[in-house]
Design a protein around this motif. Sequence first.
Motif, PDB file in Angstrom:
ATOM      1  N   ARG A 141      -2.202   7.432 -27.352  1.00 21.55           N
ATOM      2  CA  ARG A 141      -2.890   8.442 -26.544  1.00 21.55           C
ATOM      3  C   ARG A 141      -2.486   8.399 -25.069  1.00 21.55           C
ATOM      4  O   ARG A 141      -2.349   9.434 -24.422  1.00 21.55           O
ATOM      5  CB  ARG A 141      -4.413   8.230 -26.653  1.00 21.55           C
ATOM      6  N   GLY A 142      -2.294   7.197 -24.552  1.00 22.74           N
ATOM      7  CA  GLY A 142      -2.024   7.074 -23.119  1.00 22.74           C
ATOM      8  C   GLY A 142      -0.628   6.629 -22.769  1.00 22.74           C
ATOM      9  O   GLY A 142      -0.391   6.167 -21.646  1.00 22.74           O
ATOM     10  N   GLN A 143       0.318   6.739 -23.700  1.00 19.30           N
ATOM     11  CA  GLN A 143       1.660   6.227 -23.419  1.00 19.30           C
ATOM     12  C   GLN A 143       2.309   6.970 -22.254  1.00 19.30           C
ATOM     13  O   GLN A 143       2.178   8.192 -22.117  1.00 19.30           O
ATOM     14  CB  GLN A 143       2.568   6.328 -24.636  1.00 19.30           C
ATOM     15  N   VAL A 144       3.017   6.212 -21.433  1.00 15.11           N
ATOM     16  CA  VAL A 144       3.753   6.794 -20.314  1.00 15.11           C
ATOM     17  C   VAL A 144       5.195   6.316 -20.351  1.00 15.11           C
ATOM     18  O   VAL A 144       5.522   5.266 -20.916  1.00 15.11           O
ATOM     19  CB  VAL A 144       3.127   6.422 -18.944  1.00 15.11           C
ATOM     20  N   ALA A 145       6.062   7.105 -19.736  1.00 18.41           N
ATOM     21  CA  ALA A 145       7.441   6.708 -19.458  1.00 18.41           C
ATOM     22  C   ALA A 145       7.551   6.459 -17.963  1.00 18.41           C
ATOM     23  O   ALA A 145       6.889   7.129 -17.160  1.00 18.41           O
ATOM     24  CB  ALA A 145       8.413   7.802 -19.887  1.00 18.41           C
ATOM     25  N   TYR A 146       8.385   5.493 -17.603  1.00 17.01           N
ATOM     26  CA  TYR A 146       8.629   5.166 -16.201  1.00 17.01           C
ATOM     27  C   TYR A 146      10.053   5.587 -15.849  1.00 17.01           C
ATOM     28  O   TYR A 146      11.009   5.020 -16.391  1.00 17.01           O
ATOM     29  CB  TYR A 146       8.450   3.673 -15.958  1.00 17.01           C
ATOM     30  N   VAL A 147      10.175   6.569 -14.982  1.00 13.59           N
ATOM     31  CA  VAL A 147      11.494   7.112 -14.627  1.00 13.59           C
ATOM     32  C   VAL A 147      11.895   6.571 -13.262  1.00 13.59           C
ATOM     33  O   VAL A 147      11.265   6.882 -12.243  1.00 13.59           O
ATOM     34  CB  VAL A 147      11.473   8.654 -14.606  1.00 13.59           C
ATOM     35  N   LEU A 148      12.930   5.767 -13.249  1.00 11.92           N
ATOM     36  CA  LEU A 148      13.440   5.178 -12.023  1.00 11.92           C
ATOM     37  C   LEU A 148      14.340   6.194 -11.336  1.00 11.92           C
ATOM     38  O   LEU A 148      15.323   6.659 -11.907  1.00 11.92           O
ATOM     39  CB  LEU A 148      14.207   3.905 -12.348  1.00 11.92           C
ATOM     40  N   LEU A 149      13.970   6.567 -10.111  1.00 12.76           N
ATOM     41  CA  LEU A 149      14.629   7.665  -9.412  1.00 12.76           C
ATOM     42  C   LEU A 149      15.710   7.117  -8.479  1.00 12.76           C
ATOM     43  O   LEU A 149      15.461   6.811  -7.322  1.00 12.76           O
ATOM     44  CB  LEU A 149      13.604   8.471  -8.615  1.00 12.76           C
ATOM     45  N   CYS A 150      16.917   6.988  -8.988  1.00  9.32           N
ATOM     46  CA  CYS A 150      18.043   6.529  -8.185  1.00  9.32           C
ATOM     47  C   CYS A 150      18.672   7.713  -7.467  1.00  9.32           C
ATOM     48  O   CYS A 150      18.524   8.870  -7.880  1.00  9.32           O
ATOM     49  CB  CYS A 150      19.085   5.844  -9.062  1.00  9.32           C
ATOM     50  N   GLU A 151      19.402   7.419  -6.405  1.00 12.57           N
ATOM     51  CA  GLU A 151      20.050   8.486  -5.652  1.00 12.57           C
ATOM     52  C   GLU A 151      21.147   9.161  -6.463  1.00 12.57           C
ATOM     53  O   GLU A 151      21.428  10.344  -6.274  1.00 12.57           O
ATOM     54  CB  GLU A 151      20.644   7.918  -4.357  1.00 12.57           C
ATOM     55  N   ASP A 152      21.781   8.407  -7.365  1.00 14.80           N
ATOM     56  CA  ASP A 152      22.928   8.928  -8.103  1.00 14.80           C
ATOM     57  C   ASP A 152      22.681   9.003  -9.607  1.00 14.80           C
ATOM     58  O   ASP A 152      23.609   9.072 -10.399  1.00 14.80           O
ATOM     59  CB  ASP A 152      24.172   8.078  -7.817  1.00 14.80           C
ATOM     60  N   GLY A 153      21.429   8.998 -10.022  1.00 12.17           N
ATOM     61  CA  GLY A 153      21.115   9.076 -11.446  1.00 12.17           C
ATOM     62  C   GLY A 153      19.704   8.610 -11.719  1.00 12.17           C
ATOM     63  O   GLY A 153      18.963   8.250 -10.806  1.00 12.17           O
ATOM     64  N   LYS A 154      19.333   8.621 -12.984  1.00 19.54           N
ATOM     65  CA  LYS A 154      17.981   8.215 -13.368  1.00 19.54           C
ATOM     66  C   LYS A 154      18.054   7.338 -14.611  1.00 19.54           C
ATOM     67  O   LYS A 154      18.955   7.475 -15.435  1.00 19.54           O
ATOM     68  CB  LYS A 154      17.107   9.430 -13.658  1.00 19.54           C
ATOM     69  N   MET A 155      17.098   6.427 -14.727  1.00 15.29           N
ATOM     70  CA  MET A 155      16.893   5.726 -15.977  1.00 15.29           C
ATOM     71  C   MET A 155      15.403   5.763 -16.283  1.00 15.29           C
ATOM     72  O   MET A 155      14.575   5.778 -15.377  1.00 15.29           O
ATOM     73  CB  MET A 155      17.429   4.296 -15.913  1.00 15.29           C
ATOM     74  N   ALA A 156      15.075   5.789 -17.564  1.00 15.65           N
ATOM     75  CA  ALA A 156      13.677   5.921 -17.972  1.00 15.65           C
ATOM     76  C   ALA A 156      13.347   4.865 -19.018  1.00 15.65           C
ATOM     77  O   ALA A 156      14.049   4.727 -20.025  1.00 15.65           O
ATOM     78  CB  ALA A 156      13.417   7.321 -18.532  1.00 15.65           C
ATOM     79  N   PHE A 157      12.277   4.132 -18.758  1.00 16.28           N
ATOM     80  CA  PHE A 157      11.746   3.186 -19.728  1.00 16.28           C
ATOM     81  C   PHE A 157      10.745   3.961 -20.574  1.00 16.28           C
ATOM     82  O   PHE A 157       9.669   4.329 -20.099  1.00 16.28           O
ATOM     83  CB  PHE A 157      11.108   2.007 -18.999  1.00 16.28           C
ATOM     84  N   VAL A 158      11.134   4.243 -21.815  1.00 15.90           N
ATOM     85  CA  VAL A 158      10.406   5.234 -22.614  1.00 15.90           C
ATOM     86  C   VAL A 158       9.533   4.630 -23.702  1.00 15.90           C
ATOM     87  O   VAL A 158       8.931   5.374 -24.494  1.00 15.90           O
ATOM     88  CB  VAL A 158      11.384   6.264 -23.225  1.00 15.90           C
TER      89      VAL A 158
END
Length: 222
Positions: free
Chosen positions: A139-156
């Motif tokens: 119900r409460g799951q979240v993803a953490y999106v790391l906002l880099c200057e040259d791209g993104k990574m997401a812990f999903v």
Amino acid sequence: MLFSEIKVITVESPSFGQNAYIVHCDNSEACFIVDPGFDADRIVDIVKKRGLIPEAILVTHGHIDHIAGISEIREEWRECPIHIGREDADKLTDPNTNLSLHFGFPFHAPPADRVLDDGETIDICSMPIRVLHVPGHSRGQVAYVLLCEDGKMAFVGDIVFQGSVGRADFPDGDFDLLIKGIKGKLLTLPENTVFLPGHGPKTTAGDESRNNPYLTTSSGRE
């Protein structure tokens, strides 16, 4: 913060095949830990050997395989705050909803220090991280999106995997809601966004958009 400056160490727990992540930046001792599972002793060992200091524990959702190591981490670093999505915060301390009771070993972690809402941006280890609430597996799951200057990574977490998606047959699961959230929030990220899932190998938003059978049909069902 550049993508190339960020180091991600994956620690896989063999009991559930769950991925925990230790994340830090070049030339900094600060790190954060994502979803510490059953191999907490190995996480602690890696952090100490590399001379790192955890600034936060980020929890994608409150199922036992993603929270089992929190207590041990907190024994080593008592001030390290626990972050989790608002609607999953109760799972940390409830053996029934975190599913540990189901597996026969009731477990509760310390309560959350900070609950997170959809769309907010937090700053951890001088890294901006956007929180995306994507329910359906939990119900409460979240993803953490790391906002880099040259791209993104997401812990999903258990939202999406390489070629698959999270289970939706738990009491607070919803398959249609899960697919809607993946398509509406994760697949709208740039194609080269790296997805670091709770189980299995890393993938990208583009690869899953094109190749994931659960996401390439209109209904999301095979």
